[in-house]
Design an enzyme around this catalytic site. Structure first.
Site, mmCIF file in Angstrom:
data_model
loop_
_atom_site.group_PDB
_atom_site.id
_atom_site.type_symbol
_atom_site.label_atom_id
_atom_site.label_comp_id
_atom_site.label_asym_id
_atom_site.label_seq_id
_atom_site.Cartn_x
_atom_site.Cartn_y
_atom_site.Cartn_z
ATOM 1 N N HIS A 1 0.874 -1.194 0.000
ATOM 2 C CA HIS A 1 0.000 0.000 0.000
ATOM 3 C C HIS A 1 0.899 1.228 0.000
ATOM 4 O O HIS A 1 1.439 1.620 1.031
ATOM 5 C CB HIS A 1 -0.914 0.009 1.222
ATOM 6 C CG HIS A 1 -1.915 1.118 1.191
ATOM 7 N ND1 HIS A 1 -3.276 0.902 1.305
ATOM 8 C CD2 HIS A 1 -1.781 2.462 1.045
ATOM 9 C CE1 HIS A 1 -3.920 2.053 1.238
ATOM 10 N NE2 HIS A 1 -3.026 3.030 1.088
ATOM 11 N N HIS B 1 1.733 5.260 -1.648
ATOM 12 C CA HIS B 1 1.365 6.456 -2.412
ATOM 13 C C HIS B 1 2.626 7.063 -3.003
ATOM 14 O O HIS B 1 3.499 7.524 -2.259
ATOM 15 C CB HIS B 1 0.674 7.481 -1.505
ATOM 16 C CG HIS B 1 -0.626 6.981 -0.965
ATOM 17 N ND1 HIS B 1 -1.812 7.135 -1.640
ATOM 18 C CD2 HIS B 1 -0.929 6.292 0.161
ATOM 19 C CE1 HIS B 1 -2.791 6.568 -0.946
ATOM 20 N NE2 HIS B 1 -2.272 6.054 0.156
ATOM 21 N N LYS C 1 -8.893 -0.269 -6.140
ATOM 22 C CA LYS C 1 -8.962 0.347 -4.811
ATOM 23 C C LYS C 1 -10.242 1.154 -4.674
ATOM 24 O O LYS C 1 -10.482 2.077 -5.460
ATOM 25 C CB LYS C 1 -7.742 1.266 -4.629
ATOM 26 C CG LYS C 1 -7.755 2.123 -3.364
ATOM 27 C CD LYS C 1 -7.429 1.326 -2.120
ATOM 28 C CE LYS C 1 -7.558 2.138 -0.849
ATOM 29 N NZ LYS C 1 -6.533 3.153 -0.674
ATOM 30 N N HIS D 1 -10.459 1.267 1.378
ATOM 31 C CA HIS D 1 -10.215 2.199 2.484
ATOM 32 C C HIS D 1 -11.492 2.172 3.319
ATOM 33 O O HIS D 1 -12.481 2.803 2.962
ATOM 34 C CB HIS D 1 -9.918 3.607 1.948
ATOM 35 C CG HIS D 1 -9.639 4.594 3.050
ATOM 36 N ND1 HIS D 1 -8.451 5.276 3.162
ATOM 37 C CD2 HIS D 1 -10.389 4.997 4.111
ATOM 38 C CE1 HIS D 1 -8.489 6.052 4.243
ATOM 39 N NE2 HIS D 1 -9.655 5.909 4.824
ATOM 40 N N HIS E 1 -4.792 -0.781 5.503
ATOM 41 C CA HIS E 1 -4.283 -0.062 6.685
ATOM 42 C C HIS E 1 -5.220 -0.142 7.879
ATOM 43 O O HIS E 1 -5.717 0.868 8.364
ATOM 44 C CB HIS E 1 -3.943 1.395 6.366
ATOM 45 C CG HIS E 1 -4.954 2.119 5.516
ATOM 46 N ND1 HIS E 1 -6.269 2.227 5.863
ATOM 47 C CD2 HIS E 1 -4.832 2.758 4.324
ATOM 48 C CE1 HIS E 1 -6.903 2.906 4.921
ATOM 49 N NE2 HIS E 1 -6.060 3.231 3.977
ATOM 50 N N ASP F 1 1.347 2.454 3.539
ATOM 51 C CA ASP F 1 0.509 3.645 3.382
ATOM 52 C C ASP F 1 1.374 4.901 3.490
ATOM 53 O O ASP F 1 0.916 5.950 3.939
ATOM 54 C CB ASP F 1 -0.638 3.686 4.402
ATOM 55 C CG ASP F 1 -1.733 4.669 4.007
ATOM 56 O OD1 ASP F 1 -1.763 5.094 2.833
ATOM 57 O OD2 ASP F 1 -2.548 5.036 4.869
HETATM 58 ZN ZN LIG Z 1 -3.441 5.026 1.540
#
Ligand SMILES: [Zn+2]
Length: 335
Positions: A13, A15, A95, A134, A168, A240
């Site tokens: 995960h 970004h 996602k 999420h 997460h 994350d």
């Molecule tokens: Zn994230």
């Protein structure tokens, strides 16, 4: 001095952002990880095949000197089966963001009426495309994840063949879901193994400890630690890691996100070593993800050493977790 080797670490995960930020942060992940699942919440989100391919090319262009597999994900919308068939070989997952819950999620799903999303999720089940979620409601901030468990139950029951990954996770309620539904999995960050709400707002307010979902109670952290340290087979590491420029973090309206990718493996070694569970770290940081997603990354071996590392005050204009502090483990070499 004590050392520990990790083979093909994976960050499930991640970004990486875009533009100048991408150029700054992608090489840091590529140095120590074999691959990572790249999140699609750009502006605009990654929701077309052309957009996805172009983003992957921009990522690869920033890491000419390292082998790193950017496993791509697509931003959830209702897609046709034909589109999913075309895109399947280019992605590892889709996602899903509830609308507006975190950075750049405004175009996400606004209602969990199963009939409205059935066609897409059924096609994903048949095509074996995992759904990453999420999982937060629009309720009170400390309750958002626990409230979302009813949505996970609805998804797990209605789509029993769909692999659902709770991203997460931060609560014991989410941990409990793992053994309740066969098709539910989870990623856990390093910061949620280290921080509780006290570390965010218990003393002076700490913007670099602020993320969504927010760190919860001590008993939640203990529940996460338990499944991470035993490397529960349905749990994998996902940092994350979410970089924001310093002026967006140290500000009124501080952005949510903690930047950890360059120190994640060192901190994981520290946590697993402190609990005498280093032997389980390989499964948590790579093997479980390989079997859950059916992937086989190219070989990379990272040797860590129990020798203090001073975390830089910043990487470019991004301040990492524990900036300026000393942590117990360092990366010795990467082969
Ligand atoms: Zn994230």
């Amino acid at each position: 001095m004590k050392t520990h080797k990790l083979i093909m670490p994976l960050d499930m995960h991640l970004h990486l952002r875009d533009g100048v930020m991408l150029e700054n942060v992608a090489p840091l992940s590529a140095y120590s990880f074999s691959g990572g699942l790249v999140m699609p919440n750009l502006v605009p989100p990654v929701d077309t095949l052309d957009g996805l391919k172009a983003y992957k090319e921009r990522i690869v262009a920033t890491i000419p000197n390292d082998y790193f597999e950017p496993y791509m994900s697509l931003f959830y919308k209702n897609y046709s089966r034909k589109f999913l068939e075309d895109v399947k070989e280019h992605i590892l997952a889709i996602k899903l963001y509830p609308a507006g819950v975190t950075t750049n999620s405004e175009g996400g799903v606004s209602s969990f009426d199963i009939e409205a999303i059935r066609e897409t999720l059924e096609a994903m089940s048949e095509l074996e495309i995992p759904l990453c979620v999420h999982g937060e409601s629009d309720g009170f901030v400390m309750d958002r994840e626990a409230e979302f468990m009813s949505v996970y139950e609805l998804l797990a029951k209605n789509f029993p063949k769909l692999k659902i990954i709770m991203e997460h996770i931060t609560t014991k309620e989410a941990v409990d879901m793992l053994d309740r539904y066969k098709n539910i999995y989870a990623t856990i960050t390093i910061h949620h193994l280290l921080l509780t709400l006290d570390d965010v707002v218990g003393g002076l307010m700490m913007p670099h400890h602020f993320c969504k979902p927010i760190a919860k109670r001590p008993e939640d952290k203990e529940a996460l630690l338990k499944v991470a340290l035993e490397a529960h087979p349905k749990v994998m590491f996902g940092s994350d890691s979410a970089p924001h420029p310093k002026d967006k973090k140290e500000a009124s309206h501080c952005s949510a996100g903690i930047f950890t990718s360059p120190i994640a493996l060192q901190l994981l070694c520290e946590v697993f070593d402190d609990h005498n569970k280093l032997e389980n770290l390989q499964a948590f940081v790579s093997d479980n993800a390989q079997s859950i997603y059916g992937i086989c990354p190219e070989f990379k071996e990272v040797t860590l050493i129990k020798s203090e590392f001073s975390v830089p005050s910043s990487y470019g204009d991004v301040v990492p977790l524990f900036s300026g502090k000393k942590i117990a483990w360092s990366i010795l070499e990467v082969d």
